[in-house]
Every structure is written in structure tokens, then in C-alpha cells.
Design an enzyme around this catalytic site. Structure first.
Site, PDB file in Angstrom:
ATOM      1  CD  GLU A 102      -3.118   0.799   0.255  1.00  0.00           C
ATOM      2  OE1 GLU A 102      -2.513   1.621  -0.462  1.00  0.00           O
ATOM      3  OE2 GLU A 102      -4.348   0.804   0.370  1.00  0.00           O
ATOM      4  CG  ASP A 103      -1.023   4.848  -1.379  1.00  0.00           C
ATOM      5  OD1 ASP A 103      -1.716   4.153  -0.594  1.00  0.00           O
ATOM      6  OD2 ASP A 103      -1.515   5.745  -2.090  1.00  0.00           O
ATOM      7  CG  ASP A 106      -5.174   9.083   6.459  1.00  0.00           C
ATOM      8  OD1 ASP A 106      -4.512   9.557   7.383  1.00  0.00           O
ATOM      9  OD2 ASP A 106      -6.028   9.751   5.839  1.00  0.00           O
ATOM     10  CG  PHE A 155      -3.189  16.138   1.445  1.00  0.00           C
ATOM     11  CD1 PHE A 155      -3.968  14.998   1.498  1.00  0.00           C
ATOM     12  CD2 PHE A 155      -2.818  16.640   0.214  1.00  0.00           C
ATOM     13  CE1 PHE A 155      -4.383  14.370   0.329  1.00  0.00           C
ATOM     14  CE2 PHE A 155      -3.231  16.015  -0.961  1.00  0.00           C
ATOM     15  CZ  PHE A 155      -4.015  14.875  -0.899  1.00  0.00           C
ATOM     16  NE  ARG A 168      -2.686   8.730  -9.054  1.00  0.00           N
ATOM     17  CZ  ARG A 168      -3.301   8.320  -7.947  1.00  0.00           C
ATOM     18  NH1 ARG A 168      -2.599   7.876  -6.932  1.00  0.00           N
ATOM     19  NH2 ARG A 168      -4.615   8.375  -7.849  1.00  0.00           N
TER      20      ARG A 168
HETATM   21  P1  IMP Z   1      -7.505   5.210   4.994  1.00  0.00           P
HETATM   22  O1  IMP Z   1      -8.616   4.295   4.599  1.00  0.00           O
HETATM   23  O2  IMP Z   1      -8.003   6.367   5.811  1.00  0.00           O
HETATM   24  O3  IMP Z   1      -6.363   4.502   5.675  1.00  0.00           O
HETATM   25  O4  IMP Z   1      -6.989   5.908   3.669  1.00  0.00           O
HETATM   26  C1  IMP Z   1      -6.064   5.347   2.814  1.00  0.00           C
HETATM   27  C2  IMP Z   1      -6.085   6.044   1.463  1.00  0.00           C
HETATM   28  O5  IMP Z   1      -6.289   7.463   1.586  1.00  0.00           O
HETATM   29  C3  IMP Z   1      -4.724   5.892   0.793  1.00  0.00           C
HETATM   30  O6  IMP Z   1      -4.655   4.682   0.043  1.00  0.00           O
HETATM   31  C4  IMP Z   1      -4.648   7.139  -0.065  1.00  0.00           C
HETATM   32  O7  IMP Z   1      -5.234   6.899  -1.320  1.00  0.00           O
HETATM   33  C5  IMP Z   1      -5.488   8.177   0.671  1.00  0.00           C
HETATM   34  N1  IMP Z   1      -4.634   9.148   1.411  1.00  0.00           N
HETATM   35  C6  IMP Z   1      -4.510   9.251   2.759  1.00  0.00           C
HETATM   36  N2  IMP Z   1      -3.688  10.255   3.111  1.00  0.00           N
HETATM   37  C7  IMP Z   1      -3.259  10.805   1.941  1.00  0.00           C
HETATM   38  C8  IMP Z   1      -2.354  11.901   1.651  1.00  0.00           C
HETATM   39  O8  IMP Z   1      -1.772  12.579   2.516  1.00  0.00           O
HETATM   40  N3  IMP Z   1      -2.155  12.169   0.323  1.00  0.00           N
HETATM   41  C9  IMP Z   1      -2.755  11.449  -0.690  1.00  0.00           C
HETATM   42  N4  IMP Z   1      -3.601  10.426  -0.437  1.00  0.00           N
HETATM   43  C10 IMP Z   1      -3.852  10.102   0.863  1.00  0.00           C
END
Ligand code: IMP
Length: 181
Positions: A102-103, A106, A155, A168
Site C-alpha cells: 500500500e502507499d 491513514d 496531506f 503521482r
Molecule cells: P484510509 O482508509 O483512511 O487509511 O486511507 C487510505 C487512502 O487514503 C490511501 O490509500 C490514499 O489513497 C489516501 N490518502 C490518505 N492520506 C493521503 C495523503 O496525505 N495524500 C494522498 N492520499 C492520501
């Protein structure tokens, strides 16, 4: 490039490409050591993890496979909860060692849903490898075994991560500049 502008937002460099490469190599070394002999299947979650996946895989030296999935979120009719459907997983993961790539984790909700879905397909074990974690935002108790970097709750864009589809392509990671800076 120390500063970039995407649409209405300004970003400033926060993690250089060199730092990223160093941490990605460290994670790859840990995986090479831990998962030797297990023929892991790396499951890369598009779009955000494409760069991380490419650089990670260049440093993986044990026998392995890599595949790519997308998560489609849609509103479930019966509840207000968002469901993430895994698209494009044609491999049989039963009895396999799976590494989700995963990238960023969050809140952890996306990862929780993904683990639930994959868990129904009888893998032997599932590990998480993520480029980034925002520990202050994490709401789900996840066992994240491989983390390249932990970052503050700001962010970011670059190295696969986007703002409204853009950003990206950069090899560095940039953090949004707050309005009063
Ligand atoms: P989660 O479900 O809240 O853990 O969100 C995960 C997804 O939110 C990641 O796979 C990203 O696509 C997006 N995301 C969360 N933080 C960022 C950020 O700072 N920049 C860009 N995308 C983010």
C-alpha cells in the site's frame, strides 16, 4: 524542485527520493529475510502504490509473484457504510503468503476492509507493507509489519500519491503548505 503547485495548493518537499529509496531498500531486506522460502504473492493496491511497488520489487531477491488490484468503493444499499470491492484479483490466494503493498495507511479503514475481503479467500498468512503511516490518524488496530516511513498528519503528494489525480509522478514526497505560511 523544492516547491510545487497543484491546482489551488502549494507543496514543499518533505522527503527526498534518496531517503525514500533507502527506506524502501530496508523494508525489502526485511521481507527477503522474513519470507524466504515462502514464495510470497505481493498484492499491490493501485493507483497509489505503483512507484513503491516498482522500487520494492527491484530490491526483492527471493522467489515471488506480484499482482495488482484496485479497490472500488460504493455505497451499500442497506447501510451507510462504504464497501471496498477488490477488483482484478484473479490469482488463487488460498494457502499463500500474501503481502499487501500500500502507499499509505491513514485511518486504516481501507486496509481493514481489504484484510476482511482477502481473509475470506483462505490465505495462509497476510502481511502489510506500506510506504507510509500517519500514526496520529490511525483508528484501527492493525498489525503493520513493514513500514518504510511514519509521517505527521499532513496531506502529502508525490511518489505515487495524488491530489485530485495530480502529483503521482514526482520522485520526492511533498507536504501541503498551510494557508498562513
Ligand atoms: P484510509 O482508509 O483512511 O487509511 O486511507 C487510505 C487512502 O487514503 C490511501 O490509500 C490514499 O489513497 C489516501 N490518502 C490518505 N492520506 C493521503 C495523503 O496525505 N495524500 C494522498 N492520499 C492520501
Amino acid at each position: 524542485m523544492n516547491r510545487i503547485k497543484i491546482k489551488d495548493k502549494e507543496f514543499t518537499i518533505s522527503i527526498t527520493g534518496e531517503q525514500i529509496q533507502r527506506e524502501v531498500k530496508r523494508v525489502a531486506d526485511e521481507i527477503n529475510r522474513d519470507l524466504a522460502g515462502k514464495n510470497p504473492l505481493f498484492l499491490s493496491v493501485l493507483n497509489g502504490s505503483f512507484m513503491f511497488t516498482a522500487d520494492l520489487m527491484r530490491n526483492i531477491t527471493i522467489p515471488c509473484e506480484v499482482t495488482f488490484v484496485k479497490l472500488a468503493s460504493y455505497q451499500r444499499a442497506t447501510t451507510t457504510g462504504k464497501v471496498k470491492e477488490v477488483l482484478g484479483l484473479s490469482e488463487d490466494i488460498s494457502d499463500r503468503t500474501v503481502v499487501i503493498v500500500e502507499d499509505i495507511v491513514d485511518t486504516g479503514l481501507t486496509m481493514e476492509r481489504l484484510l476482511e475481503t482477502l481473509g475470506t479467500r483462505n490465505p495462509k498468512e497476510i502481511h502489510i507493507a506500506t510506504l507510509l503511516v500517519k500514526p496520529e490518524k490511525l483508528r484501527i488496530d492493525l498489525d503493520i509489519k513493514y513500514v518504510a516511513m511514519r509521517i505527521p498528519n499532513d496531506f502529502i503528494v508525490g511518489y505515487g500519491l495524488d491530489y485530485d489525480g495530480f502529483g503521482r509522478n514526482y520522485s520526492n514526497i511533498y507536504t501541503v503548505v498551510s494557508e498562513n505560511e
